[in-house]
Design a protein around this motif. Structure first.
Motif, mmCIF file in Angstrom:
data_model
loop_
_atom_site.group_PDB
_atom_site.id
_atom_site.type_symbol
_atom_site.label_atom_id
_atom_site.label_comp_id
_atom_site.label_asym_id
_atom_site.label_seq_id
_atom_site.Cartn_x
_atom_site.Cartn_y
_atom_site.Cartn_z
ATOM 1 N N UNK A 163 0.818 -1.208 0.000
ATOM 2 C CA UNK A 163 0.000 0.000 0.000
ATOM 3 C C UNK A 163 0.852 1.258 0.000
ATOM 4 N N UNK A 164 0.256 2.416 -0.313
ATOM 5 C CA UNK A 164 0.971 3.676 -0.128
ATOM 6 C C UNK A 164 1.454 3.781 1.320
ATOM 7 N N UNK A 165 2.659 4.302 1.515
ATOM 8 C CA UNK A 165 3.284 4.310 2.837
ATOM 9 C C UNK A 165 3.878 5.678 3.129
ATOM 10 N N UNK A 166 3.594 6.215 4.296
ATOM 11 C CA UNK A 166 4.206 7.494 4.639
ATOM 12 C C UNK A 166 5.683 7.297 4.947
ATOM 13 N N UNK A 167 6.477 8.299 4.698
ATOM 14 C CA UNK A 167 7.875 8.278 5.114
ATOM 15 C C UNK A 167 7.905 8.225 6.637
ATOM 16 N N UNK A 168 8.805 7.433 7.203
ATOM 17 C CA UNK A 168 8.803 7.203 8.641
ATOM 18 C C UNK A 168 8.926 8.459 9.479
ATOM 19 N N UNK A 169 9.704 9.409 9.018
ATOM 20 C CA UNK A 169 9.867 10.663 9.745
ATOM 21 C C UNK A 169 8.961 11.733 9.141
ATOM 22 N N UNK A 170 8.763 12.803 9.865
ATOM 23 C CA UNK A 170 7.813 13.835 9.458
ATOM 24 C C UNK A 170 8.335 14.755 8.375
ATOM 25 N N UNK A 171 8.542 14.244 7.165
ATOM 26 C CA UNK A 171 9.121 15.071 6.107
ATOM 27 C C UNK A 171 8.184 16.192 5.694
ATOM 28 N N UNK A 172 6.873 15.986 5.842
ATOM 29 C CA UNK A 172 5.946 17.062 5.528
ATOM 30 C C UNK A 172 6.157 18.265 6.415
ATOM 31 N N UNK A 173 6.544 18.028 7.647
ATOM 32 C CA UNK A 173 6.858 19.108 8.581
ATOM 33 C C UNK A 173 8.295 19.596 8.421
ATOM 34 N N UNK A 174 9.235 18.666 8.499
ATOM 35 C CA UNK A 174 10.644 19.051 8.553
ATOM 36 C C UNK A 174 11.091 19.722 7.264
ATOM 37 N N UNK A 175 10.749 19.139 6.109
ATOM 38 C CA UNK A 175 11.169 19.735 4.851
ATOM 39 C C UNK A 175 10.510 21.104 4.655
ATOM 40 N N UNK A 176 9.233 21.225 5.022
ATOM 41 C CA UNK A 176 8.573 22.524 4.938
ATOM 42 C C UNK A 176 9.247 23.524 5.877
ATOM 43 N N UNK A 177 9.638 23.063 7.067
ATOM 44 C CA UNK A 177 10.324 23.948 8.007
ATOM 45 C C UNK A 177 11.650 24.452 7.479
ATOM 46 N N UNK A 178 12.400 23.577 6.807
ATOM 47 C CA UNK A 178 13.673 23.989 6.217
ATOM 48 C C UNK A 178 13.433 25.029 5.117
ATOM 49 N N UNK A 179 12.450 24.766 4.241
ATOM 50 C CA UNK A 179 12.138 25.736 3.187
ATOM 51 C C UNK A 179 11.664 27.062 3.782
ATOM 52 N N UNK A 180 10.944 26.981 4.885
ATOM 53 C CA UNK A 180 10.456 28.205 5.536
ATOM 54 C C UNK A 180 11.624 29.036 6.060
ATOM 55 N N UNK A 181 12.644 28.361 6.600
ATOM 56 C CA UNK A 181 13.835 29.083 7.049
ATOM 57 C C UNK A 181 14.529 29.768 5.874
ATOM 58 N N UNK A 182 14.614 29.088 4.736
ATOM 59 C CA UNK A 182 15.184 29.693 3.532
ATOM 60 C C UNK A 182 14.366 30.914 3.125
ATOM 61 N N UNK A 183 13.059 30.775 3.166
ATOM 62 C CA UNK A 183 12.153 31.873 2.829
ATOM 63 C C UNK A 183 12.424 33.095 3.708
ATOM 64 N N UNK A 184 12.550 32.862 5.001
ATOM 65 C CA UNK A 184 12.802 33.948 5.957
ATOM 66 C C UNK A 184 14.147 34.613 5.689
ATOM 67 N N UNK A 185 15.174 33.809 5.480
ATOM 68 C CA UNK A 185 16.502 34.377 5.247
ATOM 69 C C UNK A 185 16.533 35.197 3.962
ATOM 70 N N UNK A 186 15.821 34.751 2.922
ATOM 71 C CA UNK A 186 15.763 35.516 1.683
ATOM 72 C C UNK A 186 15.069 36.853 1.912
ATOM 73 N N UNK A 187 13.987 36.853 2.705
ATOM 74 C CA UNK A 187 13.276 38.097 2.990
ATOM 75 C C UNK A 187 14.135 39.048 3.822
ATOM 76 N N UNK A 188 14.911 38.502 4.755
ATOM 77 C CA UNK A 188 15.816 39.356 5.533
ATOM 78 C C UNK A 188 16.894 39.962 4.640
ATOM 79 N N UNK A 189 17.387 39.196 3.683
ATOM 80 C CA UNK A 189 18.385 39.733 2.747
ATOM 81 C C UNK A 189 17.775 40.849 1.899
ATOM 82 N N UNK A 190 16.560 40.647 1.440
ATOM 83 C CA UNK A 190 15.878 41.692 0.663
ATOM 84 C C UNK A 190 15.686 42.947 1.507
ATOM 85 N N UNK A 191 15.363 42.759 2.785
ATOM 86 C CA UNK A 191 15.181 43.913 3.663
ATOM 87 C C UNK A 191 16.471 44.702 3.830
#
Length: 414
Positions: A163-191
């Motif tokens: 059957x379809x299987x979720x990745x054992x660790x919370x990649x939906x959270x963790x990967x989104x969190x990493x991208x969110x940090x990138x997003x924030x750092x880019x906005x700080x650089x623009x500022x």
């Protein structure tokens, strides 16, 4: 000096993805103030707990190190005023509520940006924010499991006949969190270039579509929905996990040089000529895979690794106890000790994977106790929080309580 030692972050997030994002910023030197609702981030109550201290569990400890804690009730005007006063001197506000939650308290981006035009307001949601792009799902709550299911990750994960299987660790959270940090750092650089802050958001669903990039281009190129491949790869061979007599080992012999090395170790010189190119090996994988599996099965994991090391990319499939014993993990400081408050005990949590030569990140101290830093953040400006007369559960107000974003299902993170 650390890379972000001049950045103040007000962290309204809870559970996993948002706190992981802000912990990365704290590791980089930012002053991260975790603003918690009455009773705190409910993950404080999630096991496992250490026998020496049960004030918060390992889940909370692992993604909240190096932060300061302040308990505020946004149903209370005085606490909303206290939050606004902190916004005046903040660089970033991070929240992971559903669309419209902060508007209920007059604390949305537009209100805060009037007070502090340099503010970077970063929203991490399940389905994004209409300020950056509308979605018919924006009113729906989401968690890691939902994001993995929608983004194609679950469909692509698991054995071909399973059957379809979720990745054992919370990649939906963790990967989104990493991208969110990138997003924030880019906005700080623009500022820094313009003097202006902005609203940024990262959606969990979007992040999973990005993570599942291979299935996206495969469908475009072939007009076919990719099947699950287990531990193998649809376009590369050999690229798989094989069972040895005491465990599993992965082998990724992608280039011609890697293939030659594997053939030499297996004493199969004829294969070098017969299957000289990647496409030929892929075409013949149903015949080649059993022979490789048989060669691995007659050996221990260590024997396979020793035969291939330095020539063919390979590795044992490790459990977490193996990770603890790995010299690489130790020398790269990927396991760090965090104190248990009020004790002489420590616990081990994952270190930071971000390494820098001039401004190296330093994983901070333990996760904070609830409201531990009130005096240094607010007093004497607003005074200490009065003690409640009784410990009762308040009645909901229009479907909400002071525990913002939890009782009304507005939390997007898991």
């Amino acid at each position: 000096m650390t890379a972000l030692d001049d950045v103040r972050v007000l962290d309204l997030t809870r559970v996993l993805g948002g706190p992981y994002c802000t912990m990365l910023l704290a590791d980089l030197g930012a002053d991260v103030v975790k603003i918690e609702p009455p009773g705190g981030d409910f993950v404080r109550e999630t096991p496992p707990f250490h026998e020496a201290d049960e004030r918060f569990g390992g889940y909370f400890q692992s993604v909240n190190r190096g932060k300061r804690s302040l308990e505020l009730d946004f149903d209370d005007e005085a606490d909303r005023a206290a939050f606004r006063s902190l916004v005046d001197d903040a660089d970033v506000v991070v929240e992971n509520y559903r669309v419209g939650t902060m508007e209920k308290f007059d604390l949305e981006y537009e209100q805060l940006a009037e007070r502090n035009p340099r503010l970077v307001y970063a929203a991490m949601r399940g389905f994004g924010d209409p300020r950056t792009g509308s979605s018919p799902k924006q009113d729906e709550p989401a968690f890691d499991l939902v994001a993995q299911a929608l983004g194609g990750v679950m469909h692509q994960t698991g054995q071909a006949d399973g059957p379809p299987t979720k990745v054992g660790f919370g990649v939906g959270d963790i990967f989104t969190g990493v991208l969110h940090a990138v997003n924030i750092l880019a906005a700080l650089h623009h500022r820094e270039r313009t003097g202006r802050g902005q609203f940024v958001d990262t959606a969990m669903y979007d992040a999973m579509v990005s993570l599942a990039e291979r299935s996206v281009y495969q469908y475009s190129y072939t007009d076919e929905v990719p099947d699950r491949d287990g531990n193998s790869h649809p376009t590369l061979f050999p690229y798989n996990a094989f069972e040895a007599d005491d465990g599993y080992v992965v082998i990724a012999a992608l280039t011609d040089g890697h293939w030659h090395g594997l053939c030499e170790a297996m004493e199969r010189p004829g294969w070098v000529v017969e299957y000289s190119s990647g496409p030929e090996r892929l075409e013949a994988r149903d015949d080649l895979r059993p022979a490789i599996a048989e060669w691995v099965a007659r050996r221990s994991v260590a024997d396979v690794i020793n035969a291939l090391r330095g020539t063919v990319p390979c590795a044992p499939v490790q459990d977490v106890a193996d990770v603890y014993d790995c010299d690489h993990v130790s020398q790269r400081e990927m396991l760090v000790e965090a104190e248990l408050p009020g004790t002489d005990e420590t616990v081990t949590i994952a270190g930071t994977p971000i390494k820098m030569a001039e401004t190296p990140p330093t994983p901070g101290d333990r996760a904070p106790l609830l409201d531990e830093h009130r005096s240094e953040l607010l007093e004497p400006a607003v005074g200490p929080r009065p003690e409640p007369e009784t410990q009762t559960d308040p009645e909901p107000r229009d479907g909400e309580t002071g525990r913002v974003g939890l009782t009304d299902g507005s939390l997007d993170d898991d």
